[in-house]
Design a protein around this motif. Structure first.
Motif, short mmCIF file in Angstrom:
data_model
loop_
_atom_site.label_atom_id
_atom_site.label_comp_id
_atom_site.label_asym_id
_atom_site.label_seq_id
_atom_site.Cartn_x
_atom_site.Cartn_y
_atom_site.Cartn_z
N THR A 146 -0.95 9.16 -6.93
CA THR A 146 0.28 8.48 -7.37
C THR A 146 0.40 7.06 -6.82
OG1 THR A 146 1.39 10.63 -7.54
CG2 THR A 146 2.79 8.66 -7.53
N PRO A 147 0.21 6.84 -5.50
CA PRO A 147 0.26 5.46 -4.99
C PRO A 147 -0.83 4.56 -5.58
CG PRO A 147 0.51 7.01 -3.19
CD PRO A 147 0.09 7.80 -4.39
N LEU A 148 -2.01 5.12 -5.84
CA LEU A 148 -3.08 4.32 -6.44
C LEU A 148 -2.69 3.84 -7.84
CD1 LEU A 148 -6.29 6.31 -5.41
CD2 LEU A 148 -5.64 4.01 -4.65
N THR A 173 -2.53 -4.91 1.02
CA THR A 173 -2.28 -5.00 2.46
C THR A 173 -0.79 -5.01 2.79
OG1 THR A 173 -2.55 -7.42 2.31
CG2 THR A 173 -4.46 -6.12 3.03
N GLY A 174 0.04 -5.29 1.80
CA GLY A 174 1.48 -5.23 2.03
C GLY A 174 2.10 -3.92 1.58
N ILE A 175 1.64 -3.43 0.44
CA ILE A 175 2.29 -2.26 -0.15
C ILE A 175 1.98 -0.97 0.61
CG2 ILE A 175 0.55 -1.44 -1.82
CD1 ILE A 175 2.89 -1.42 -3.89
N ILE A 176 0.86 -0.93 1.36
CA ILE A 176 0.58 0.27 2.14
C ILE A 176 1.63 0.48 3.22
CG2 ILE A 176 -1.89 0.25 1.67
CD1 ILE A 176 -2.37 -0.96 4.40
N VAL A 177 2.19 -0.61 3.72
CA VAL A 177 3.30 -0.50 4.68
C VAL A 177 4.51 0.10 3.98
CG1 VAL A 177 4.89 -1.79 6.17
CG2 VAL A 177 2.48 -2.46 6.03
N TRP A 178 4.76 -0.39 2.78
CA TRP A 178 5.92 0.07 2.02
C TRP A 178 5.83 1.55 1.67
CZ3 TRP A 178 10.70 -0.95 1.45
CH2 TRP A 178 11.43 -0.30 0.43
N PHE A 179 4.66 2.01 1.23
CA PHE A 179 4.48 3.42 0.90
C PHE A 179 4.85 4.31 2.10
CE2 PHE A 179 1.00 2.39 -2.43
CZ PHE A 179 1.97 2.27 -3.41
N THR A 232 -1.63 10.05 4.52
CA THR A 232 -1.86 9.16 3.38
C THR A 232 -1.92 7.70 3.82
OG1 THR A 232 0.53 9.23 2.95
CG2 THR A 232 -0.87 10.69 1.64
N HIS A 233 -1.16 7.36 4.86
CA HIS A 233 -1.18 5.98 5.33
C HIS A 233 -2.57 5.61 5.87
CE1 HIS A 233 0.49 2.20 6.54
NE2 HIS A 233 0.19 2.39 7.82
N PHE A 234 -3.18 6.49 6.63
CA PHE A 234 -4.53 6.23 7.14
C PHE A 234 -5.52 6.09 5.98
CE2 PHE A 234 -3.39 8.43 11.34
CZ PHE A 234 -3.14 7.20 11.95
N PHE A 235 -5.33 6.90 4.95
CA PHE A 235 -6.20 6.81 3.77
C PHE A 235 -6.11 5.43 3.13
CE2 PHE A 235 -6.42 7.05 -0.89
CZ PHE A 235 -7.73 7.48 -1.07
N PHE A 236 -4.89 4.92 2.97
CA PHE A 236 -4.72 3.63 2.32
C PHE A 236 -5.10 2.45 3.22
CE2 PHE A 236 -2.19 6.21 -0.59
CZ PHE A 236 -2.73 5.78 -1.79
N ILE A 237 -5.02 2.63 4.53
CA ILE A 237 -5.57 1.62 5.43
C ILE A 237 -7.08 1.52 5.20
CG2 ILE A 237 -6.13 1.11 7.84
CD1 ILE A 237 -3.36 2.05 8.63
N GLY A 238 -7.72 2.68 5.03
CA GLY A 238 -9.15 2.70 4.73
C GLY A 238 -9.46 2.01 3.41
N ILE A 239 -8.64 2.26 2.38
CA ILE A 239 -8.82 1.61 1.08
C ILE A 239 -8.68 0.10 1.23
CG2 ILE A 239 -7.79 1.28 -1.21
CD1 ILE A 239 -9.36 3.85 -1.01
#
Length: 277
Positions: free
Chosen positions: A53-55, A86-92, A133-140
């Protein structure tokens, strides 16, 4: 003298909160893992939706703002997709934690009614549940920045600091919202409205340099500004956190105020949770 004792007990309660979190760290981690699994247990694809969903959201924003509205490059010559991610991962992480942690006492009402269970840990459990999920998106984000030529450096280590900032800030906010929710169920709808304002008031889809300088102070009053900009500086290697002393003092002052308010509100509301849940 009375004021001194009031402040002493206030900070004593504040210390007690964090002492309880540390004491129950293993239980919190277990609860967080179970909560993450349970969130998608009823769906066919399970935890896949937590990442898919976030992707999709990122893809839609990228297409609309870069291809449709021609946002193109940011002021710092960073490709828009990198600026966005790099900004939206914080928001999620921020928005998901606020929404789930706010309802934690009602969701776990059967635990709230148990005298022996320490319900202080429930908001933190929700926070840690969203860390997966946050760690996952930091990796992305790291993968995308590397593909565009921004290699990890010593600046990248700052992510640990800014993630810590975000966790502490969320802890204070969720102690407040979770303690109020059992008595004012409309707070979830109110938070949804506030999150909409914060989303567009944070430099996620736009750069602060696009606005006249007299408006910059208004945007910097938003604590998320400090964290979002810090994440970007970590990924792109453009600055250190100690170069923003004024913003750091403001952020931590605001955060500690939220933590103190959270401990006070929770302490006053806790005895009445069982009556309304």
């Amino acid at each position: 003298m009375v004021l001194f004792y009031e402040r002493f007990y206030m900070f004593k309660d504040f210390y007690s909160f964090f002492k309880d979190l540390w004491k129950n760290r293993k239980l919190i981690c277990t609860f967080a893992a179970n909560d993450f699994k349970a969130k998608y247990a009823g769906s066919f694809f399970g935890v896949f939706w937590a990442f898919f969903t976030p992707l999709v959201t990122i893809g839609v924003y990228w297409f609309v703002f870069e291809k449709g509205l021609k946002a193109g490059m940011t002021d710092d010559s960073v490709p828009f997709i990198l600026y966005l991610v790099t900004g939206i991962i914080v928001w999620f992480f921020f928005s998901d934690t606020i929404m789930t942690a706010t309802n934690c006492f009602r969701e776990y009402s059967y635990l709230v009614k148990k005298v022996v269970f320490n319900i202080r840990i429930l908001p933190t459990t929700k926070l840690l549940s969203n860390l997966y999920t946050h760690f996952f998106f930091i990796g992305i984000a790291f993968i995308l920045t590397i593909l565009y030529g921004f290699m990890p450096s010593l600046y990248s280590l700052q992510l640990i600091y800014y993630l810590f900032c975000l966790i502490v800030f969320l802890t204070g906010i969720t102690w407040i919202t979770a303690s109020i929710q059992p008595f004012f169920s409309d707070i979830s709808q109110l938070i949804s409205v506030v999150l909409q304002v914060l989303m567009w008031g944070s430099p996620i889809l736009w750069s602060i340099n696009a606005f006249p300088e007299q408006y910059h102070i208004m945007f910097k009053l938003n604590p998320l500004f400090y964290i979002v900009q810090g994440y970007r500086e970590s990924f792109f290697g453009t600055g250190w956190f100690w170069q923003h002393r004024g913003m750091s003092l403001y952020f931590w002052g605001f955060t500690f105020l939220m933590l103190i308010l959270g401990t006070i509100i929770f302490k006053k509301m806790k005895p009445h949770f069982s009556d309304v849940l």
